[in-house]
Motif scaffolding. Structure first.
Motif, PDB file in Angstrom:
ATOM      1  N   LEU A 146      -9.893  15.265 -12.514  1.00  0.00           N
ATOM      2  CA  LEU A 146     -10.227  13.981 -12.767  1.00  0.00           C
ATOM      3  C   LEU A 146      -9.830  13.831 -14.457  1.00  0.00           C
ATOM      4  CD1 LEU A 146     -13.893  14.461 -15.044  1.00  0.00           C
ATOM      5  CD2 LEU A 146     -12.575  16.390 -13.874  1.00  0.00           C
ATOM      6  N   LEU A 147      -9.567  12.524 -14.789  1.00  0.00           N
ATOM      7  CA  LEU A 147      -9.046  12.068 -15.928  1.00  0.00           C
ATOM      8  C   LEU A 147     -10.264  11.647 -16.792  1.00  0.00           C
ATOM      9  CD1 LEU A 147      -6.789  11.410 -13.830  1.00  0.00           C
ATOM     10  CD2 LEU A 147      -5.748   9.754 -15.365  1.00  0.00           C
ATOM     11  N   SER A 148     -10.005  12.220 -18.074  1.00  0.00           N
ATOM     12  CA  SER A 148     -11.119  11.850 -18.993  1.00  0.00           C
ATOM     13  C   SER A 148     -10.510  11.301 -20.439  1.00  0.00           C
ATOM     14  CB  SER A 148     -11.864  12.995 -19.313  1.00  0.00           C
ATOM     15  OG  SER A 148     -12.926  12.679 -20.165  1.00  0.00           O
ATOM     16  N   GLN A 149     -11.221  10.379 -21.032  1.00  0.00           N
ATOM     17  CA  GLN A 149     -10.748   9.868 -22.147  1.00  0.00           C
ATOM     18  C   GLN A 149     -11.303  10.699 -23.393  1.00  0.00           C
ATOM     19  OE1 GLN A 149     -11.892   5.770 -22.486  1.00  0.00           O
ATOM     20  NE2 GLN A 149     -10.869   5.389 -20.291  1.00  0.00           N
ATOM     21  N   ALA A 205     -12.948   3.999  -5.644  1.00  0.00           N
ATOM     22  CA  ALA A 205     -12.223   5.240  -5.715  1.00  0.00           C
ATOM     23  C   ALA A 205     -12.499   6.086  -6.905  1.00  0.00           C
ATOM     24  CB  ALA A 205     -10.847   4.505  -5.778  1.00  0.00           C
ATOM     25  N   GLY A 206     -13.372   5.853  -7.489  1.00  0.00           N
ATOM     26  CA  GLY A 206     -13.537   6.872  -8.883  1.00  0.00           C
ATOM     27  C   GLY A 206     -13.408   6.196 -10.065  1.00  0.00           C
ATOM     28  N   HIS A 207     -12.736   4.893 -10.033  1.00  0.00           N
ATOM     29  CA  HIS A 207     -12.434   4.466 -11.346  1.00  0.00           C
ATOM     30  C   HIS A 207     -13.640   3.586 -12.060  1.00  0.00           C
ATOM     31  CE1 HIS A 207      -8.222   5.223 -10.629  1.00  0.00           C
ATOM     32  NE2 HIS A 207      -8.530   4.826  -9.520  1.00  0.00           N
ATOM     33  N   ASP A 208     -14.401   4.452 -12.581  1.00  0.00           N
ATOM     34  CA  ASP A 208     -15.634   3.845 -13.165  1.00  0.00           C
ATOM     35  C   ASP A 208     -15.243   3.106 -14.315  1.00  0.00           C
ATOM     36  OD1 ASP A 208     -18.480   5.240 -12.041  1.00  0.00           O
ATOM     37  OD2 ASP A 208     -16.671   5.781 -11.446  1.00  0.00           O
ATOM     38  N   PHE A 209     -14.126   3.733 -15.184  1.00  0.00           N
ATOM     39  CA  PHE A 209     -13.926   3.189 -16.651  1.00  0.00           C
ATOM     40  C   PHE A 209     -12.520   2.972 -16.334  1.00  0.00           C
ATOM     41  CE2 PHE A 209     -17.320   5.880 -17.236  1.00  0.00           C
ATOM     42  CZ  PHE A 209     -18.198   5.188 -18.063  1.00  0.00           C
ATOM     43  N   LYS A 230     -20.227  12.777 -13.157  1.00  0.00           N
ATOM     44  CA  LYS A 230     -18.922  12.490 -13.830  1.00  0.00           C
ATOM     45  C   LYS A 230     -18.857  12.816 -15.205  1.00  0.00           C
ATOM     46  CE  LYS A 230     -18.399   9.238 -10.153  1.00  0.00           C
ATOM     47  NZ  LYS A 230     -18.145   7.716  -9.701  1.00  0.00           N
ATOM     48  N   GLN A 231     -20.001  12.203 -15.745  1.00  0.00           N
ATOM     49  CA  GLN A 231     -20.058  12.215 -17.315  1.00  0.00           C
ATOM     50  C   GLN A 231     -20.053  13.786 -17.990  1.00  0.00           C
ATOM     51  OE1 GLN A 231     -18.909  10.236 -19.536  1.00  0.00           O
ATOM     52  NE2 GLN A 231     -19.242  11.513 -21.403  1.00  0.00           N
ATOM     53  N   PHE A 281     -15.781   9.769 -18.937  1.00  0.00           N
ATOM     54  CA  PHE A 281     -15.192   9.767 -17.590  1.00  0.00           C
ATOM     55  C   PHE A 281     -14.328   8.618 -17.520  1.00  0.00           C
ATOM     56  CE2 PHE A 281     -15.213   8.580 -13.136  1.00  0.00           C
ATOM     57  CZ  PHE A 281     -14.785   9.762 -12.680  1.00  0.00           C
ATOM     58  N   HIS A 282     -12.892   8.704 -16.799  1.00  0.00           N
ATOM     59  CA  HIS A 282     -12.355   7.841 -16.519  1.00  0.00           C
ATOM     60  C   HIS A 282     -12.033   7.573 -15.069  1.00  0.00           C
ATOM     61  CE1 HIS A 282      -9.079   4.751 -17.064  1.00  0.00           C
ATOM     62  NE2 HIS A 282      -7.942   5.453 -16.527  1.00  0.00           N
ATOM     63  N   ASN A 283     -11.459   8.524 -14.386  1.00  0.00           N
ATOM     64  CA  ASN A 283     -11.355   8.486 -12.808  1.00  0.00           C
ATOM     65  C   ASN A 283     -11.221   9.964 -12.470  1.00  0.00           C
ATOM     66  OD1 ASN A 283      -8.603   9.137 -12.590  1.00  0.00           O
ATOM     67  ND2 ASN A 283      -8.192   7.041 -13.149  1.00  0.00           N
ATOM     68  N   THR A 284     -11.299   9.789 -10.798  1.00  0.00           N
ATOM     69  CA  THR A 284     -11.266  11.405 -10.069  1.00  0.00           C
ATOM     70  C   THR A 284     -10.278  11.132  -8.998  1.00  0.00           C
ATOM     71  OG1 THR A 284     -12.508  12.989  -9.241  1.00  0.00           O
ATOM     72  CG2 THR A 284     -13.345  10.918  -9.022  1.00  0.00           C
ATOM     73  N   SER A 285      -9.857  12.060  -8.494  1.00  0.00           N
ATOM     74  CA  SER A 285      -8.904  12.259  -7.266  1.00  0.00           C
ATOM     75  C   SER A 285      -9.632  11.964  -6.134  1.00  0.00           C
ATOM     76  CB  SER A 285      -8.193  13.424  -7.167  1.00  0.00           C
ATOM     77  OG  SER A 285      -9.106  14.498  -6.984  1.00  0.00           O
ATOM     78  N   HIS A 286     -10.958  12.316  -6.173  1.00  0.00           N
ATOM     79  CA  HIS A 286     -12.118  12.024  -4.784  1.00  0.00           C
ATOM     80  C   HIS A 286     -13.234  12.650  -5.323  1.00  0.00           C
ATOM     81  CE1 HIS A 286     -10.354  16.364  -4.726  1.00  0.00           C
ATOM     82  NE2 HIS A 286     -11.443  16.733  -4.271  1.00  0.00           N
ATOM     83  N   SER A 287     -14.517  12.744  -4.427  1.00  0.00           N
ATOM     84  CA  SER A 287     -15.401  13.177  -4.821  1.00  0.00           C
ATOM     85  C   SER A 287     -15.574  14.846  -4.158  1.00  0.00           C
ATOM     86  CB  SER A 287     -16.748  12.644  -3.959  1.00  0.00           C
ATOM     87  OG  SER A 287     -17.942  13.370  -3.789  1.00  0.00           O
TER      88      SER A 287
END
Length: 411
Positions: A13-16, A331-335, A370-371, A388-394
């Motif tokens: 996952l990507l996170s800010q 696709a996981g792009h919440d933010f 996610k958070q 939380f920024h996004n993720t590759s998959h669940s």
């Protein structure tokens, strides 16, 4: 922070990540006041209310725990109990296994305890006002044995942080405690305790501890100052005795944030002690700190100007806030909008960049889990906060590696 595990389901996952900074004083925003009435069905997103302790007490506290657990499972951040089909301490209606909120801890589990109730709750989003229950996610507050014990603003904030971070929220605002944990205790038996000064949560018994209440939220931090308007009230008092301590300071600061449409984060400063002096003359809007935080247009003898850190919860997209499904449908792009001044961190399975994984059934991949992963990723990387920024998959559905890795447990 993270141990080393091998599991099938994991996600990069990507996170800010960032440290808390003030953003100036923006124009007031209006936090939506809409809500939805949610009813238990026994599903993962609509759990019943049940119990598994030697004794069962059905009162306002356990009703609150069940309502909050129901709303959290449904994807909301705040819950108010409305009614129940029956008293779950004395009767039940289900003969099959179901998802249920344990009324004494607020945790959601799967099974059948033969005593349960279908409840209705008013669910909404914004700041989550919560309290310690002694669970791993909502620990009581105590000090390490033999350590110096000072119950000041720093210690109180640490306990609030442990409470909110354990539930997956970025920010915590200390509201009050049941007692001074340096002097007495309000809990007995074995529970989870946040130990001040150690940044850890331990399970066991403590001679002295307290139950903490806090305001938890995720969003953008802003700084507000009183100006005497209805949206920026000064603070005063009306009783025969005035006490200016951490609790009254938090009361004034929380009222300032709320009046402006923000969630409370923490008290920063006051122009003076309102018990002994006055900041301004004339009629203005004031929070009356010893009268249930009522805001009145008056001309008091003594008052103060408040500065507070508040949270703009509207920074989280509304579509994310209103999600009521276990699995994300995107696709996981919440933010999609990076926070100014933030650093984007991507997990790679190392100790400083752990993956997100799980070891409890069922696996729930929603904004809360996610958070939780994002916050732990950023803390491992040396930052204080994370979004939380996004993720590759669940990670509930698939994994990406069969090798050993460092991972954050999302639950």
């Amino acid at each position: 922070m993270g141990g080393m595990w091998i599991f099938v389901g994991l996600s990069s996952l990507l996170s800010q990540c960032y440290a808390v900074v003030s953003d100036g004083t923006p124009a007031p925003v209006t936090v939506p006041t809409s809500y939805k009435v949610v009813q238990s069905t026994g599903s993962a997103t609509r759990p019943f209310c049940t119990w598994n302790q030697p004794t069962c007490v059905w009162d306002s506290s356990t009703q609150h725990n069940c309502a909050l657990g129901l709303c959290l499972s449904a994807g909301y951040t705040h819950g108010t109990f409305l009614n129940a089909s029956n008293n779950p301490c004395t009767a039940g209606t289900e003969s099959l296994s179901y998802y249920g909120v344990l009324m004494h801890s607020g945790e959601t589990v799967y099974g059948n305890w033969y005593r349960e109730a279908a409840i209705s709750a008013r669910c909404s989003n914004g700041a989550l006002y919560t309290h310690s229950t002694g669970s791993a996610a909502r620990p009581y507050c105590s000090f390490e044995s033999g350590a110096s014990c000072v119950w000041n603003a720093t210690a109180q904030q640490e306990c609030a942080d442990a409470l909110c971070h354990g539930m997956g929220y970025m920010y915590a605002g200390f509201l009050r405690a049941s007692n001074d944990p340096c002097m007495a205790t309000s809990v007995t038996g074995s529970h989870y305790f946040a130990l001040v000064g150690t940044d850890t949560v331990h399970y066991g018994e403590r001679m002295k501890a307290s139950r903490v209440e806090a305001s938890c939220a995720s969003g953008r931090i802003v700084t507000l100052h009183s100006d005497g308007s209805a949206q920026r009230p000064y603070c005063t008092w009306s009783g025969s005795v005035c006490t200016w301590n951490a609790t009254s300071q938090a009361t004034c600061a929380a009222s300032l944030c709320k009046a402006s449409g923000y969630a409370f984060h923490r008290f920063v400063a006051a122009s003076n002690d309102p018990c002994t002096a006055s900041y301004v003359q004339g009629r203005h809007y004031y929070t009356v700190m010893d009268d249930h935080s009522a805001i009145r247009y008056v001309n008091p003898n003594k008052d103060t100007r408040i500065s507070a850190l508040c949270i703009d919860t509207g920074f989280i997209p509304q579509s994310t806030q209103q999600s009521t499904t276990i699995e994300s449908t995107d696709a996981g792009h919440d933010f999609t909008t990076p926070t100014p001044g933030s650093t984007t961190i991507t997990s790679d399975g190392t100790a400083l960049r752990p993956y997100c994984t799980w070891n409890q059934w069922p696996c729930v991949w929603n904004k809360h889990s996610k958070q939780t992963c994002a916050l732990r990723l950023c803390q491992n990387a040396g930052y204080t906060h994370g979004m939380f920024h996004n993720t590759s998959h669940s990670p509930c559905k698939a994994g990406t590696t069969s090798a050993t890795y460092y991972g954050v447990m999302m639950h």
